[in-house]
Design an enzyme around this catalytic site. Structure first.
Site, PDB file in Angstrom:
ATOM      1  N   HIS A 196       0.795  -1.231   0.000  1.00 31.92           N
ATOM      2  CA  HIS A 196       0.000   0.000   0.000  1.00 31.92           C
ATOM      3  C   HIS A 196       0.833   1.289   0.000  1.00 31.92           C
ATOM      4  CE1 HIS A 196      -3.483  -2.509   1.021  1.00 31.92           C
ATOM      5  NE2 HIS A 196      -2.808  -2.988   2.032  1.00 31.92           N
TER       6      HIS A 196
HETATM    7  O1  RIB Z   1      -5.062   0.161   4.672  1.00 28.07           O
HETATM    8  C1  RIB Z   1      -3.676   0.125   4.478  1.00 28.07           C
HETATM    9  C2  RIB Z   1      -3.004   1.163   5.318  1.00 28.07           C
HETATM   10  O2  RIB Z   1      -3.223   0.878   6.699  1.00 28.07           O
HETATM   11  C3  RIB Z   1      -1.470   1.173   5.157  1.00 28.07           C
HETATM   12  O3  RIB Z   1      -1.001   2.469   5.380  1.00 28.07           O
HETATM   13  C4  RIB Z   1      -1.001   0.259   6.243  1.00 28.07           C
HETATM   14  O4  RIB Z   1       0.330   0.576   6.682  1.00 28.07           O
HETATM   15  C5  RIB Z   1      -1.980   0.586   7.340  1.00 28.07           C
HETATM   16  O5  RIB Z   1      -1.501   1.748   8.001  1.00 28.07           O
END
Ligand code: RIB
Ligand code: CA
Length: 327
Positions: A256
């Site tokens: 992500h």
């Molecule tokens: O949903 C994904 C996000 O939530 C990313 O930033 C992961 O590190 C968590 O913080």
């Protein structure tokens, strides 16, 4: 969307950013940080600010300093920020990121201590002193620190060039509830305040991060770099990907937060649209939802560049090329 390779020549692919990264490391945060710190000619990282999120603040603050150490950049100041969300009860994601917040690797107490002062005070001071519209803020976790800074000093918007957030979900659905993504769900009131700031915002939601997925070959290529950073990234992904693949029935694991770094370095890898996005902060089934008006049904003004697609191979080419630069 461009089918650009890592050598793309689109204008945005040469931008230099004066950059602060707000983060809750976090397995994917660590990869995003290594990626950014490996690109000093394009991303002039001024500081990291940490926030509670994936794990409590003490661990996210240690992990951010570890990322700087692993990147060979121990001089980057790390300021600890908010221990808890603005209003809601705190939630964490240690089930995904591991008890220490970086699944797949051993952690230790970094040699470099935290920088003196609270992250919110750092943001206020730094943005007040910065030239107009000069600072890009990348946000990889709950947006509590910026929301607090905006409440304390609304004038700081003057110093901000752009916010680039890993946050939200629409076409993909949520990852913490059927409609909510973790970073927004963990502090929807902060996300509301940030969206209303008037600063130009690009969001990389699950709509795109769930399309840029690991594979055995992509992870092996990182490990075969032969450097410590490549091993660390491969070990993290080997531990982090399988649970995400199983839970969401995907052929690979998402990275992500690293899509934020890739967007800053090579925006031509991505495709999106300026739309209106609002946050649902009401208690109930929609709590933490990003209401993304992709078709303009509500006729409200666009406030977010919402990214929905990306060149997955181009992403991993760029990530691997940059991680190769590290110790
Ligand atoms: O949903 C994904 C996000 O939530 C990313 O930033 C992961 O590190 C968590 O913080
Ligand atoms: Ca994160």
């Amino acid at each position: 969307m461009s089918t650009a390779s890592a050598a793309s020549t689109a204008p945005g692919d040469a931008e230099v950013h004066t950059l602060v990264i707000d983060t809750d490391p976090g397995a994917d945060d660590v990869i995003a940080l290594l990626f950014a710190l490996a690109s000093p000619e394009r991303l002039k990282v001024q500081a990291l600010t940490t926030v509670a999120g994936n794990v409590p603040l003490s661990k996210t603050s240690r992990n951010a300093r570890l990322a700087c150490e692993w990147a060979g950049r121990p001089e980057i100041p790390v300021y600890a920020g908010a221990q808890r969300p603005l209003q809601r009860t705190p939630i964490y994601a240690a089930n995904i990121h591991g008890r220490e917040g970086i699944t797949g690797v051993e952690v230790h107490e970094p040699a470099t201590p935290l920088a003196e002062g609270h992250a919110v005070d750092y943001l206020v001071g730094m943005l007040r002193a910065a030239p107009e519209k000069s600072v890009t803020l990348a946000m990889l976790g709950p947006q509590t620190n910026l929301a607090l800074a905006l409440a304390q000093a609304p004038d700081i918007v003057r110093g901000l060039r752009e916010l680039v957030l890993m946050a939200g979900a629409h076409f993909n659905g949520g990852n913490i509830t059927p409609v909510a993504e973790f970073n927004v769900f963990a502090d929807p009131h902060a996300a509301e305040a940030v969206l209303k700031s008037g600063v130009p915002i690009t969001m990389l939601p699950l709509d795109v991060t769930h399309k840029i997925l690991t594979s055995d070959a992509r992870i092996a290529r990182l490990r075969q770099l032969g450097n410590e950073a490549g091993r660390i990234v491969a070990d993290i992904l080997d531990a982090y990907a399988p649970q995400e693949m199983k839970h969401y029935d995907m052929p690979g694991g998402p990275v992500h937060d690293a899509t934020v770094t890739a967007y800053l370095l090579q925006p031509s890898l991505f495709r999106g649209r300026r739309i209106n996005v609002e946050i649902d902060s009401r208690e109930g089934m929609g709590f933490g939802q990003t209401v993304a008006d992709w078709h303009g049904s509500l006729k409200r003004s666009a406030n977010v560049n919402w990214i929905v697609d990306g060149d997955a191979q181009g992403f991993f080419d760029l990530l691997t090329e940059r991680i190769a630069r590290l110790p």
